[in-house]
Design a protein around this motif. Structure first.
Motif, PDB file in Angstrom:
ATOM      1  N   GLY A 207       6.707  -7.191 -24.493  1.00 24.99           N
ATOM      2  CA  GLY A 207       7.152  -5.791 -24.815  1.00 24.99           C
ATOM      3  C   GLY A 207       7.758  -5.201 -23.436  1.00 24.99           C
ATOM      4  N   SER A 208       8.157  -4.152 -23.188  1.00 23.81           N
ATOM      5  CA  SER A 208       8.699  -3.358 -22.295  1.00 23.81           C
ATOM      6  C   SER A 208       8.328  -1.854 -21.994  1.00 23.81           C
ATOM      7  N   GLN A 209       8.768  -1.291 -20.712  1.00 24.08           N
ATOM      8  CA  GLN A 209       8.547   0.033 -20.474  1.00 24.08           C
ATOM      9  C   GLN A 209       7.282   0.735 -21.022  1.00 24.08           C
ATOM     10  N   GLY A 248       6.538   0.000 -16.830  1.00 24.24           N
ATOM     11  CA  GLY A 248       7.175   1.050 -17.213  1.00 24.24           C
ATOM     12  C   GLY A 248       7.574   1.925 -15.828  1.00 24.24           C
ATOM     13  N   ILE A 249       8.581   3.010 -15.916  1.00 25.54           N
ATOM     14  CA  ILE A 249       8.529   3.806 -14.876  1.00 25.54           C
ATOM     15  C   ILE A 249       8.487   5.242 -15.847  1.00 25.54           C
ATOM     16  N   LEU A 258       2.944   3.863 -13.242  1.00 21.13           N
ATOM     17  CA  LEU A 258       2.065   2.797 -13.553  1.00 21.13           C
ATOM     18  C   LEU A 258       1.063   2.459 -12.505  1.00 21.13           C
ATOM     19  N   ASP A 259      -0.068   2.548 -12.489  1.00 14.68           N
ATOM     20  CA  ASP A 259      -1.072   2.189 -11.811  1.00 14.68           C
ATOM     21  C   ASP A 259      -1.126   0.360 -11.386  1.00 14.68           C
ATOM     22  N   ARG A 289      13.805  -3.188 -14.942  1.00 12.18           N
ATOM     23  CA  ARG A 289      13.681  -1.653 -14.947  1.00 12.18           C
ATOM     24  C   ARG A 289      12.881  -1.212 -13.783  1.00 12.18           C
ATOM     25  N   TYR A 290      11.546  -1.899 -13.616  1.00 14.61           N
ATOM     26  CA  TYR A 290      10.733  -1.464 -12.637  1.00 14.61           C
ATOM     27  C   TYR A 290      11.394  -1.736 -11.164  1.00 14.61           C
TER      28      TYR A 290
END
Length: 410
Positions: A207-209, A248-249, A258-259, A289-290
């Motif tokens: 998965g993403s984001q 994600g952002i 995101l931590d 993306r990150y």
């Protein structure tokens, strides 16, 4: 009216004399230098800082790969290539960019559920790693390799029986076009052993984001467990384990960054056992993306200001044809505004609630809906933040035949 982002992009981009600066250049000066609007601008400093942040937090055994699908701008790819450990491509065009960057072929991988024979043949000739996504693809690779006289470098993309919870896009779990169902992988590995393939390992991307560290940790733990199980059936040592990304952002009101710390701590705990059981494996985190999303902005110019039944519309020369994601038409169920400012009047002497729209003949062409911005007029520059990933290349540039936006790396 929208509440502000918990994490403001203005923490990343400096402001001086109420004007945004990108790459050390004022937005108005940058617009003059580019020569036209609209345009995308990507800040090298922010990209480098993000990669350094990852290098600082993640265990040294983790390899970082950049997924070109997030942003394939040639200058950006060329800048990133020396900073990461590998590149991941999803088309023949991206493969050419990756090879042009100077990245060694054995650190380039190709994923995608519908690779053509031309793409597979080019991958074989280039000596990159092909992430196989079906038994049929494996058979086509075998035929092409025999014809070309090449020994294919391959990995198996696995569709696990779990997903990355709370992810923006779920890429695994249940029936999916991506990868081979985990339960089908062992017999496929036996087939690979009977072929003259150079087996590298597994690609497991769920998965993403995702902005929840606990969800990413759970997916990574289950990915390691699955990989160790599948390795028992492997035709050779596992030399590559791509555990995907999913980092994600923040885009929308209430989003928090995101931590990385709990993810890094958990990887540091898990990796010794993985390394013990798979001593030859490079563990890869694949990010797009990150790495680049927060480093980019989209800039368009106000060409008209109109009032309709008491509501102000800023009509710009940009829109969904350039930035589909910001318009809300790239997967959003309920439209939310990206962070937007008037770049040459960040605070302004007065403020108002407006909608920012483009020139297209559709009500979908909206970049900001009822946002509080500085009062703007014709000639002012509207900036959409969080635009470094899935922007220009993910948009319908040919829609209504307007000119495509420029891109600059500063």
């Amino acid at each position: 009216m929208n509440t502000p982002l918990t994490h403001s992009p203005l923490n990343c981009f400096p402001v001086k004399d109420d004007c945004l600066f990108v790459g050390g250049i004022s937005l108005t000066e940058l617009a003059t230098r580019v020569g036209s609007t609209p345009f995308y601008a990507y800040d090298r400093r922010l990209i480098s800082e993000r990669i350094q942040q990852l290098r600082t937090h993640l265990p040294p055994g983790i390899h970082l790969h950049y997924a070109l699908k997030a942003n394939p701008m040639p200058a950006l790819v060329g800048y990133l290539a020396p900073l990461v450990d590998g590149l991941d491509v999803a088309s023949l065009g991206e493969l050419r960019l990756a090879l042009d960057s100077g990245m060694p072929p054995e650190t380039i991988s190709f994923a995608g559920p519908g690779k053509s024979d031309n793409e597979l043949a080019a991958s074989l000739a280039a000596g990159i790693i092909i992430n196989m996504e079906s038994e049929g693809e494996m058979e086509r690779i075998a035929r092409l390799a025999e014809k070309q006289g090449h020994r294919p470098k391959v990995a198996v993309r696995v569709n696990p029986n779990f997903e990355l919870k709370t992810s923006g896009m779920k890429m695994a779990g249940g029936p999916k076009p991506f990868g081979i169902d985990a339960e089908r992988v062992p017999p496929m590995l036996t087939q690979i052993g009977a072929l003259d393939f150079d087996f590298y390992g597994f690609h497991i991307f769920s998965g993403s984001q995702n902005l929840r560290a606990e969800a990413i940790i759970e997916a990574q733990e289950r990915t390691f467990k699955l990989a160790l199980e599948l390795a028992r059936s492997a035709p050779g040592p596992v030399r590559l384990l791509n555990i995907g990304g999913g980092f994600g952002i923040p885009y929308f009101p209430g989003d928090k960054p995101l931590d990385l710390r709990p993810i890094a701590n958990n990887l540091a705990t898990s990796l010794p056992e993985v390394n013990k059981q798979l001593p030859e494996a490079e563990v890869i985190i694949e990010l797009g993306r990150y790495l680049v999303g927060e480093a980019g902005i989209y800039v368009c110019e106000v060409i008209d200001r109109k009032i309709s039944r008491g509501h102000v519309f800023l009509i710009t020369n940009g829109g969904l044809h350039h930035h589909l994601a910001a318009s809300g038409n790239f997967g959003q169920v309920i439209r939310k505004n990206y962070p937007v400012v008037v770049g040459n009047r960040i605070q302004g002497s007065a403020r108002e609630t407006v909608s920012v729209v483009g020139p297209l003949c559709t009500p979908l062409d909206t970049l900001a809906d009822r946002m509080e911005l500085a009062c703007a007029d014709v000639g002012d520059l509207v900036v959409v933040f969080q635009s470094g990933a899935y922007g220009r290349s993910a948009s319908p540039l040919g829609f209504l035949s307007h000119p495509a936006p420029a891109e600059v790396l500063v």
